[in-house]
Structures are given as C-alpha cells and as structure tokens.
Design a protein around this motif. Sequence first.
Motif, PDB file in Angstrom:
ATOM      1  N   GLN A  11      42.592  45.074  25.223  1.00  0.00           N
ATOM      2  CA  GLN A  11      43.946  45.636  25.236  1.00  0.00           C
ATOM      3  C   GLN A  11      44.487  45.714  26.661  1.00  0.00           C
ATOM      4  OE1 GLN A  11      45.819  46.200  22.599  1.00  0.00           O
ATOM      5  NE2 GLN A  11      47.541  46.799  23.924  1.00  0.00           N
ATOM      6  N   PHE A  12      43.613  46.030  27.616  1.00  0.00           N
ATOM      7  CA  PHE A  12      44.009  46.056  29.025  1.00  0.00           C
ATOM      8  C   PHE A  12      44.518  44.683  29.455  1.00  0.00           C
ATOM      9  CE2 PHE A  12      43.006  45.387  33.516  1.00  0.00           C
ATOM     10  CZ  PHE A  12      43.595  46.495  34.111  1.00  0.00           C
ATOM     11  N   ALA A  13      43.819  43.628  29.041  1.00  0.00           N
ATOM     12  CA  ALA A  13      44.267  42.271  29.374  1.00  0.00           C
ATOM     13  C   ALA A  13      45.614  41.971  28.745  1.00  0.00           C
ATOM     14  CB  ALA A  13      43.223  41.257  28.915  1.00  0.00           C
ATOM     15  N   ILE A  14      45.762  42.331  27.481  1.00  0.00           N
ATOM     16  CA  ILE A  14      47.027  42.079  26.783  1.00  0.00           C
ATOM     17  C   ILE A  14      48.185  42.779  27.476  1.00  0.00           C
ATOM     18  CG2 ILE A  14      48.272  42.492  24.619  1.00  0.00           C
ATOM     19  CD1 ILE A  14      45.552  42.082  23.186  1.00  0.00           C
ATOM     20  N   GLU A  15      47.931  43.977  27.984  1.00  0.00           N
ATOM     21  CA  GLU A  15      48.979  44.767  28.641  1.00  0.00           C
ATOM     22  C   GLU A  15      49.269  44.289  30.057  1.00  0.00           C
ATOM     23  OE1 GLU A  15      47.463  48.712  28.379  1.00  0.00           O
ATOM     24  OE2 GLU A  15      47.902  48.904  26.222  1.00  0.00           O
ATOM     25  N   THR A  18      50.282  37.655  32.604  1.00  0.00           N
ATOM     26  CA  THR A  18      50.826  37.006  33.792  1.00  0.00           C
ATOM     27  C   THR A  18      52.340  37.186  33.885  1.00  0.00           C
ATOM     28  OG1 THR A  18      51.066  34.873  34.915  1.00  0.00           O
ATOM     29  CG2 THR A  18      51.066  34.834  32.532  1.00  0.00           C
ATOM     30  N   VAL A  19      52.847  37.130  35.104  1.00  0.00           N
ATOM     31  CA  VAL A  19      54.303  37.232  35.306  1.00  0.00           C
ATOM     32  C   VAL A  19      54.995  35.909  35.004  1.00  0.00           C
ATOM     33  CG1 VAL A  19      54.056  39.051  37.020  1.00  0.00           C
ATOM     34  CG2 VAL A  19      54.121  36.659  37.774  1.00  0.00           C
ATOM     35  N   TRP A  20      54.237  34.852  34.789  1.00  0.00           N
ATOM     36  CA  TRP A  20      54.840  33.558  34.458  1.00  0.00           C
ATOM     37  C   TRP A  20      55.573  33.645  33.116  1.00  0.00           C
ATOM     38  CZ3 TRP A  20      51.441  28.661  35.579  1.00  0.00           C
ATOM     39  CH2 TRP A  20      51.068  28.651  36.931  1.00  0.00           C
ATOM     40  N   SER A 315      47.214  33.273  34.957  1.00  0.00           N
ATOM     41  CA  SER A 315      45.925  32.809  35.471  1.00  0.00           C
ATOM     42  C   SER A 315      44.961  32.604  34.311  1.00  0.00           C
ATOM     43  CB  SER A 315      45.301  33.806  36.426  1.00  0.00           C
ATOM     44  OG  SER A 315      46.052  33.932  37.601  1.00  0.00           O
ATOM     45  N   SER A 316      44.097  31.621  34.449  1.00  0.00           N
ATOM     46  CA  SER A 316      43.072  31.329  33.462  1.00  0.00           C
ATOM     47  C   SER A 316      41.707  31.429  34.122  1.00  0.00           C
ATOM     48  CB  SER A 316      43.272  29.924  32.889  1.00  0.00           C
ATOM     49  OG  SER A 316      44.504  29.824  32.198  1.00  0.00           O
ATOM     50  N   PHE A 317      40.763  32.028  33.418  1.00  0.00           N
ATOM     51  CA  PHE A 317      39.431  32.239  33.967  1.00  0.00           C
ATOM     52  C   PHE A 317      38.352  31.824  32.972  1.00  0.00           C
ATOM     53  CE2 PHE A 317      42.167  35.388  35.971  1.00  0.00           C
ATOM     54  CZ  PHE A 317      41.812  35.310  37.315  1.00  0.00           C
ATOM     55  N   THR A 318      37.342  31.145  33.480  1.00  0.00           N
ATOM     56  CA  THR A 318      36.070  30.974  32.790  1.00  0.00           C
ATOM     57  C   THR A 318      35.034  31.719  33.613  1.00  0.00           C
ATOM     58  OG1 THR A 318      36.590  28.811  31.824  1.00  0.00           O
ATOM     59  CG2 THR A 318      34.270  29.335  32.106  1.00  0.00           C
ATOM     60  N   TRP A 319      34.485  32.792  33.061  1.00  0.00           N
ATOM     61  CA  TRP A 319      33.508  33.623  33.767  1.00  0.00           C
ATOM     62  C   TRP A 319      32.146  33.438  33.105  1.00  0.00           C
ATOM     63  CZ3 TRP A 319      33.222  39.583  32.685  1.00  0.00           C
ATOM     64  CH2 TRP A 319      32.122  40.129  33.368  1.00  0.00           C
ATOM     65  N   ILE A 320      31.180  33.045  33.909  1.00  0.00           N
ATOM     66  CA  ILE A 320      29.808  32.847  33.435  1.00  0.00           C
ATOM     67  C   ILE A 320      28.918  33.858  34.144  1.00  0.00           C
ATOM     68  CG2 ILE A 320      27.884  31.217  33.296  1.00  0.00           C
ATOM     69  CD1 ILE A 320      30.219  29.038  33.507  1.00  0.00           C
ATOM     70  N   GLU A 321      28.228  34.692  33.365  1.00  0.00           N
ATOM     71  CA  GLU A 321      27.400  35.761  33.936  1.00  0.00           C
ATOM     72  C   GLU A 321      25.966  35.593  33.423  1.00  0.00           C
ATOM     73  OE1 GLU A 321      25.665  37.923  35.739  1.00  0.00           O
ATOM     74  OE2 GLU A 321      25.606  39.162  33.935  1.00  0.00           O
ATOM     75  N   TRP A 332      46.031  33.535  30.805  1.00  0.00           N
ATOM     76  CA  TRP A 332      47.342  34.140  31.080  1.00  0.00           C
ATOM     77  C   TRP A 332      47.254  35.622  31.399  1.00  0.00           C
ATOM     78  CZ3 TRP A 332      49.271  29.891  32.190  1.00  0.00           C
ATOM     79  CH2 TRP A 332      49.108  28.759  31.384  1.00  0.00           C
ATOM     80  N   LEU A 333      46.206  35.978  32.118  1.00  0.00           N
ATOM     81  CA  LEU A 333      46.035  37.326  32.642  1.00  0.00           C
ATOM     82  C   LEU A 333      46.643  37.398  34.040  1.00  0.00           C
ATOM     83  CD1 LEU A 333      44.559  40.162  32.534  1.00  0.00           C
ATOM     84  CD2 LEU A 333      42.614  38.997  33.606  1.00  0.00           C
ATOM     85  N   ASN A 334      47.349  38.469  34.339  1.00  0.00           N
ATOM     86  CA  ASN A 334      47.834  38.685  35.699  1.00  0.00           C
ATOM     87  C   ASN A 334      46.624  38.809  36.620  1.00  0.00           C
ATOM     88  OD1 ASN A 334      48.802  39.813  38.128  1.00  0.00           O
ATOM     89  ND2 ASN A 334      50.501  40.816  37.091  1.00  0.00           N
ATOM     90  N   SER A 335      46.496  37.888  37.553  1.00  0.00           N
ATOM     91  CA  SER A 335      45.282  37.820  38.368  1.00  0.00           C
ATOM     92  C   SER A 335      45.045  39.076  39.195  1.00  0.00           C
ATOM     93  CB  SER A 335      45.335  36.591  39.286  1.00  0.00           C
ATOM     94  OG  SER A 335      46.436  36.670  40.171  1.00  0.00           O
ATOM     95  N   ALA A 336      46.084  39.854  39.451  1.00  0.00           N
ATOM     96  CA  ALA A 336      45.922  41.093  40.214  1.00  0.00           C
ATOM     97  C   ALA A 336      45.049  42.100  39.465  1.00  0.00           C
ATOM     98  CB  ALA A 336      47.283  41.713  40.520  1.00  0.00           C
ATOM     99  N   PHE A 337      44.915  41.916  38.157  1.00  0.00           N
ATOM    100  CA  PHE A 337      44.139  42.845  37.334  1.00  0.00           C
ATOM    101  C   PHE A 337      42.852  42.221  36.811  1.00  0.00           C
ATOM    102  CE2 PHE A 337      48.567  44.100  37.212  1.00  0.00           C
ATOM    103  CZ  PHE A 337      48.495  45.472  37.459  1.00  0.00           C
ATOM    104  N   ALA A 338      42.506  41.047  37.329  1.00  0.00           N
ATOM    105  CA  ALA A 338      41.335  40.345  36.817  1.00  0.00           C
ATOM    106  C   ALA A 338      40.047  41.118  37.064  1.00  0.00           C
ATOM    107  CB  ALA A 338      41.245  38.952  37.435  1.00  0.00           C
ATOM    108  N   ASP A 339      39.859  41.638  38.268  1.00  0.00           N
ATOM    109  CA  ASP A 339      38.611  42.352  38.560  1.00  0.00           C
ATOM    110  C   ASP A 339      38.464  43.576  37.679  1.00  0.00           C
ATOM    111  OD1 ASP A 339      36.186  42.762  40.237  1.00  0.00           O
ATOM    112  OD2 ASP A 339      37.264  44.601  40.795  1.00  0.00           O
ATOM    113  N   GLN A 340      39.564  44.298  37.443  1.00  0.00           N
ATOM    114  CA  GLN A 340      39.498  45.460  36.557  1.00  0.00           C
ATOM    115  C   GLN A 340      39.120  45.047  35.141  1.00  0.00           C
ATOM    116  OE1 GLN A 340      43.511  46.948  38.313  1.00  0.00           O
ATOM    117  NE2 GLN A 340      42.694  48.662  37.152  1.00  0.00           N
ATOM    118  N   PHE A 341      39.724  43.970  34.667  1.00  0.00           N
ATOM    119  CA  PHE A 341      39.411  43.502  33.315  1.00  0.00           C
ATOM    120  C   PHE A 341      37.946  43.097  33.216  1.00  0.00           C
ATOM    121  CE2 PHE A 341      38.922  39.642  30.650  1.00  0.00           C
ATOM    122  CZ  PHE A 341      39.033  40.250  29.406  1.00  0.00           C
TER     123      PHE A 341
END
Length: 352
Positions: A11-15, A18-20, A315-321, A332-341
């Motif tokens: 939900q945080f990501a949805i909210e 991106t500003v695009w 922004s688009s991310f592929t995160w491998i952990e 399409w996440l606002n990259s400014a909030f990526a670390d929080q997400f």
Amino acid sequence: MSNVALQQAVQFAIEHETVWDRDCNGPVWGVHQNDPPPWNRLYGPVHSRGPVSGTILVDGKTVMSWGEPKRADLTFSVAKMYLALLAGVAFDRGLIKNLNEPIGKTLKGIGFDQGNNALITWEHLLQQTSEWEGTLFGISDQADRYRAVTFGDKPNGKKGDARPLQAPGTYWEYNDVRINQLSLALLHLFQRPLPEVFREAIMRPIGASEDWNWVGYDDAWVEIAGRRVQSVPGGSHWGGGMSISSEDQALVGQMLLDEGVARDGKRVLSADWIKRMQKPCALAPYYGYLVWLNHDRKVFPSVPESSYFGVGAGSSFTWIEPENRMVVIVRWLNSAFADQFFGKVFQAITKG
C-alpha cells in the motif's frame, strides 16, 4: 512473515507512485527531456504505462502481487541487466573468451578500431568504464557525458558538454550510448537479433511468457548474416527498449537468485557468470556488470549489503536479496521512497 505488514508495504508503494504521467504523451514522461538539443527527443517507439505494480517471491514462491503484474510495461534501464545476461550467454558459449581482451581484435568495423576505442574490453563496457567515443544511430556519446545518476558520484560538469575523455578503464560514467554500443557488439558477436537469443537462451528456459517485446530505435537497423536486423538499446532513454511484465521479471530475478538455474533445475547461465555480475567495479564499488550493488549499504541502507538491483527510470526495480531468498519487482514507484518501501518489505518478510 506478516501478511498484514506486507500488505502495508505494498500500500505504501501504491501511495507513492512515480510523478511521471501514465500517458507517454504527457508533459512529465521519460528522461530524454533532460538532454540538451538535438538529443532531447525520442528516436524509437514508446507506450503509456500502467499503475504501480509488482511481484514478490520468497523461496521461489509468489507471496504477493499487485497492480497489473501481467502487463508488459517499459522497464527502462533494467534492460541493462538483460544485456549482462546475454553477455553471460556469450561467455558461457565461448563466444567471449577473455573479458579483458580488446573487442576490436575480434569485431572489426563497428566502432572499436581506432584510438582509445581500440583499447576497450568487454569488461569496460559491462562496468561502464569504457569511455567509448562516437555516434551511434544518430546519438553521440556526448549526450550522456556528465550524466548525474542517483547512486553515483555527482559529476563536475553540465550534462551533454564535451567532457575530456579518459583512458578506458579509468573513469566511470553511466552512459546509454555506450550501453547501446555494447548491444551492437553483442549483436555482431551472436550474428542473430538479441531478442531471439534472449528468448531462446533465457526466457523460454525460465518459463517466462511470450508477451514481452524488445525493440530498437527507428533507424537502428544493420545487416547481420544477410539479414536486416534491428539493434536493441539497453533501456528506453531515447525510446524503444524492453516491455515486460512484473511476473516475467520476477522469473529472471529468481534465476539470478538461484545462481543461473531455472525453476525446473535446468542451468541457464553458469554460476561463475552470476558471481562476475556481482563483482564490484574498482572505480564504482556500487556497480557490477550492469547491476547496482548495495556496497556498504549505501545504495539502499534499509536492506542487506548482499542485495543487488536492476534499476530503471520511472522508476522500475528488480531487487535480488540472496540471504533471505527474496526477489522483489516494483514498477512505477517514486524512487525517492524506494528505500523505505524495500525496508518495509524486508521487515515484513524477515521479522513478521
């Protein structure tokens, strides 16, 4: 794992979309708009985007999907990761015998014949330290000189100015023209369209759909083995690029997490190549072979240092952990909030 906490992270990501604009014809869309003329335009096709979407895998199982995870959307520079995979296919097949040998020794007449360009190796291109100079499909490498990127050091000049070039391997710069030159070199190496090779060597073995599409610029056509073939870019900076769903991206991520093995146990890439992709560049320890590394947790402080990423504008991310067997795709996440997400997802999965 807390399902509630994971739902809250989504939900945080949805909210924090991106500003695009969603419409690619809108006033805020793309990165070409930031280029100096004449390069501040599209050279290839694009299409409008969907909502914030994603897929999360843990131990190879889907634990959450949201938005439109089956929608094939432009993924911008995550496509660089796919070029790295194709380089791995070439390496595993023996088409690239030495990553530190000058490309011009084997590939003639495609831009590696003279001056500093003749000294450029595959590793230089894969680590973005090549300093390749030239014009490819109407776009000069100068268009991306002095380019500022979120995770890199701030350049000391204006984007698009004629920064003095250094010797190959001595200067790191995120430069999409040079990435497209890598793609052209791989095309000549395989003697086949890269999307064909990608489908055969990567996508079908991992069980991906056939709905993805990788296209080039309008004028990016060359003759290969008697065929008129389009060279594809490692992103969508000037249009074109890879359109792919979150679900298919997650399958690519899972193969990387499993060190080159598909879910059915078939080996797709060598474990050696997957390790090479994660080797830090000496000049930019936050970068490997066209992937971002979480060196000293400086890229994303909220997740482990073992994490690595494909990152695209928008922004688009592929995160491998690897440590916690996670693959996270978010579009399409606002990259400014990526670390929080990412931190919220990590806590939800590991702490419950």
